[in-house]
Every structure is written in C-alpha cells, then in structure tokens.
Design an enzyme around this catalytic site. Structure first.
Site: not given
Length: 503
Positions: A324-326, A405-406
């Site tokens: 998980g990223t932002t 993210g992704g």
C-alpha cells in the site's frame, strides 16, 4: 516554457491537501507543505501510510534537486530466529481473488518516515515545526469522517489492521472496520506529535526506543534499539533522464521504479508513433502496450536503467515492489517543488508503544524478498518501486510534479502519464483520467474507455483482461504543475487545490 509559478498541492485525501495548502497560505514553502501533508496522511490515510513506514521525497529548489531516501532498513538478523517469532500469514480478500500477506511484530522493518519528514523539514523548511504539525495534531485529536476511498482500502486489509487489541480498538471500535462517515480520532498520535521534535528523538534514541525494543523482544519481533539508533536518512542525486526536450527527475538506485520508467520511455522514443489519443489510436495503444511488455522482459534480464539496454544481465535478481502506497505533490510560487511517496506496506497489525503509530510490515512483503522471508542482509536499505518524479524544461525549471501509489503498477502508471503529457500534449487532468493499461506478466490489464478498435488491436497482440470500471489497481496520480494545474486521481480519492497566484 517560461511560466509564472503557482502554489498548488495534490494528494490522496482532502485533509492531506488541506494541510499542505494551509502551510502555503501561511507563508511556508513547498517543503513545509509536503511535510505537513506527510504528517496528515498518517491520520487521514491510515491504511496506506504510517509514521513507522518508509518513503522517498524528491525536492527541488534554486540550489538544485535531491532525493531524500527514508525507506525502511532491514533490522539486524540474528543467527537464529527467535522461537516466538510473530510472523503471521493473513488472508486478505480482494474482489474476485485472495492474497496472503504476512504481518505481526516479526514483519516490522526499521521505520524511516518520521525521521525522513523531520530531516526534510530541518534542511529545507522555514516554518516552526510545531506549526507544520499543527494541522495533523488537530486532525488526530478532533477527528475526521472516514471517506469512501479509505473505507474501501481499510475493508480489504481489516484482518491486518485488527490483528492486535490496541489496533482493533483504534481501527474497528464498533467491531467492524471503519466505514464511510464513521468518526475517526487518534489521540495518542496527537499527543506524540504535540511533543515534536523531542518525541521523534525519543522514538529513535530515547526511552521510547527502549520500550519499542522491549515490545519486540517480548512479542517476537526483530527490531532492536540499536537498529533504531543507527537508522539514517540518505540524500541521493536523483536519476535524470532526457526525454524529448524535457528532463525527468525521479528515484535512483538502489530503488528501481525510476530506472524502469526511463527504460520504457527510451523504448518508446525509438518507435515512430503518431502521438494521438491512446483511447482511439490502435497504433499508439499498441506502442505503449509493447513498451510495457518489453520493459517487463528486460527487467527479468536485469535491465533496470536505460544505460543497461545494450548489456542485459541474465542472472540479475528480479527486484520487486512494496504494498500500500500514497503520494503527494506540491509546488510553491518561488519555484520550489516537492514530490513524495509513502508506504507502510499493509501494516503489521501492531501499534508502537502507546504512540498510535502502526508499524510497517515490510519484512512480510514477499515482493520485496523474492529469495524468501528473513533471508536478508542486516541493516540494508530495502529497494522499492516508488518513484516520486518531476518533469523539468530545457532551462531546468520544474513544469510538473507527479507520482503515484499502486505497488507494481507505479512504474507503468507513470510511464503512461509522462507519455500522455509530453508526447500527446494532454492537459494534466485529461492525462490523469485517461484509461490505463498494465502488463502483469501474464495478461494486459485494461481499464474501460478504449474504443472497440483499440481493444480489438490489443487483443490480437496480448492476452487481455477487461475491467468494468476504473480502479485503484491502476494507481492514483496526484500531480501539480508550475502553471496553475493540480489534479487528484479519482481512482484513489484524490484532492487537489491551486492557490491564487501571489503578486
């Protein structure tokens, strides 16, 4: 291009963008704003980032550009793993599929986000630290309503976010994961931030670090007080790649996302393609899809940078990405720019010693450790796909600040975004909303919105999986430009704002 600079911010949540804009409106620079955004994201996007995670900040001012690497380190690996190693396989249910992650205290790598944010503020910010933290302190203390984007992500990883009793009390106080419009507060985190910068020193060097180490020993973790004490933010020269008449600045080695973006752009530059709308042009769609496929094949041969295109290394390890990223992007009216991507994996399911801070689970990411869990060199920086980026003109002036993210889709998303901007000359908002594709190693994943002719052309060349609607699977590009554009990707609940030009 010689354009006036505007102050703008974009992120994955309205409150995160608001924290950045508050700093810009109060006279802070882009770096005050990005630090405020990073702090706020730890409250507003708890399923995607944490102060006990890791990340990268690409910063550019009149003195030049630098990449602040504060991603996670591997802890000291003991000669024998503890008998009580807390490393739990947790099944997470996605729409149409399941995936097994590993959480628990044995999944925690040495965290860097807190130290990285304060390092950046010390070196580049100009507002008092407490003023920069104040929006987050208020947010954590007074609370916010969970939005639908966060509800969706939190529901997916509920088994991890409720793994321990303190985490369950924070993230599932009513017996289920937080839902849209539920009110969320984190008073322990508010108190921790209210004591900055001293609390940060305590987290890495003081009594709190000792408590964290004791919790790890008692609970089956690997993180030690020495691991925390010796953690350092690393300043690196950004990877620079010339594309058309522009220069791409992005994340350098040992991370590999930036290099793979440059590889894909290099391959595209060698193809004589008319740069039209990808949704209606089979030629252009096929060209981008082929570059995605070819980059993936080259990656397996060890090609992680355009310079290696002529000399692949067949036995090179296949490096992977993080969970998980932002992302958040900021520019100010003085020409400063900041691009930052953060991650905590899926979280470890445990909070750090009464701070309200969720630990990362980087050691539980099989993508990051393809040779097997707990088979790593001690005290080494973990590699990542995260690629905070900027596009500069021929004079070195920032034109676009972007990132996403992704996980594994970070590099493919940014490759397509950059091509839309620089090849097809699309406005920022149109480039962001254009349907995306991703080669996953077996199939070409395709968002809806491509013409029947394009779909038929792609289907003749690749195994195809059509999605019924846009999805956060395909990233979330949050971007700003120096000439008054800002966009938050709707796929990930994005929010953007442009301040009126200052005279």
């Amino acid at each position: 291009m010689s354009q006036p600079f505007y102050a703008a911010a974009s992120s994955g949540h309205p409150e995160v963008t608001k924290a950045a804009i508050t700093m810009l409106d109060a006279g802070g620079n882009a770096f005050d704003a990005i630090v405020a955004a990073g702090l706020a994201a730890s409250v507003a996007e708890p399923a995607l980032t944490s102060l006990a995670g890791g990340g990268f900040l690409l910063a550019k001012n009149q003195q030049g550009a630098r990449l602040f690497d504060f991603f996670a380190d591997t802890p000291t690996l003991p000669s024998k793993l503890p008998d009580n190693l807390d490393f739990e396989a947790v099944t997470v249910y996605f729409p149409g599929s399941t995936q097994v992650f590993h959480a628990g205290l044995g999944s925690v790598a040495v965290p860097g986000t807190l130290k990285g944010l304060l390092h950046a503020h010390t070196h580049l910010g100009r507002m008092p630290l407490h003023d920069v933290a104040e929006p987050t302190i208020q947010l954590a203390r007074d609370g916010l309503a969970i939005n639908s984007a966060q509800e969706h992500v939190m529901a997916i990883i509920t088994p991890i976010m409720t793994l321990s009793a303190p985490a369950k009390a924070l993230y599932a106080p009513k017996g289920h994961s937080l839902r849209a419009d539920d009110w969320f507060t984190n008073p322990q985190l508010a108190a921790f931030l209210d004591a900055l910068p001293g609390s940060a020193d305590d987290f890495y060097l003081g009594e709190l670090a000792g408590r964290i180490a004791e919790e790890m020993t008692a609970g089956g973790g690997l993180l030690t007080k020495q691991d925390l004490a010796q953690y350092q933010v690393i300043e690196r020269e950004p990877l620079r790649y010339q594309y058309r008449e522009f220069e791409l600045l992005t994340n350098p080695a040992p991370s590999f996302g930036g290099g793979l973006i440059a590889v894909a752009l290099e391959l595209l530059s060698r193809r004589p393609v008319r740069h039209t709308d990808i949704t209606t042009s089979p030629e252009r769609a096929l060209a981008l899809a082929q570059c995605l496929y070819d980059t993936d094949q080259l990656r397996k041969q060890g090609v992680l940078h355009p310079d290696a295109l002529e000399t692949p290394q067949p036995d090179a390890p296949i490096l992977r990405s993080s969970g998980g990223t932002t992302h958040m992007s900021v520019c100010d009216d003085a020409g400063n720019a900041a691009s930052m991507t953060l991650s905590a994996g899926e979280g470890a399911g445990y909070l750090a010693a009464d701070t309200g801070i969720m630990y990362n689970n980087m050691l539980g990411e099989d993508d990051l450790f393809p040779e097997g869990f707990h088979r790593f060199a001690s005290n080494s920086r973990v590699a990542s796909m995260m690629s905070p980026s900027m596009i500069c003109d021929a004079q070195g002036q920032v034109q676009m600040v972007l990132g996403t993210g992704g996980s594994k889709r970070i590099r493919t998303t940014l490759f397509q975004m950059i091509s839309h901007l620089l090849d097809a000359n699309m406005p920022l908002e149109a480039a962001t909303s254009t349907p995306r594709m991703h080669w996953d190693g077996a199939q070409l994943q395709l968002e809806p919105g491509f013409s029947d002719e394009v779909v038929q052309s792609l289907e003749s060349a690749f195994p195809l999986n059509m999605w019924s609607q846009p999805n956060l699977y395909f990233g979330g590009v949050h971007a700003v430009s120096s000439h008054g554009e800002a966009v938050g990707d709707a796929r990930r609940g994005g929010a953007a704002q442009v301040l009126q030009k200052k005279v």
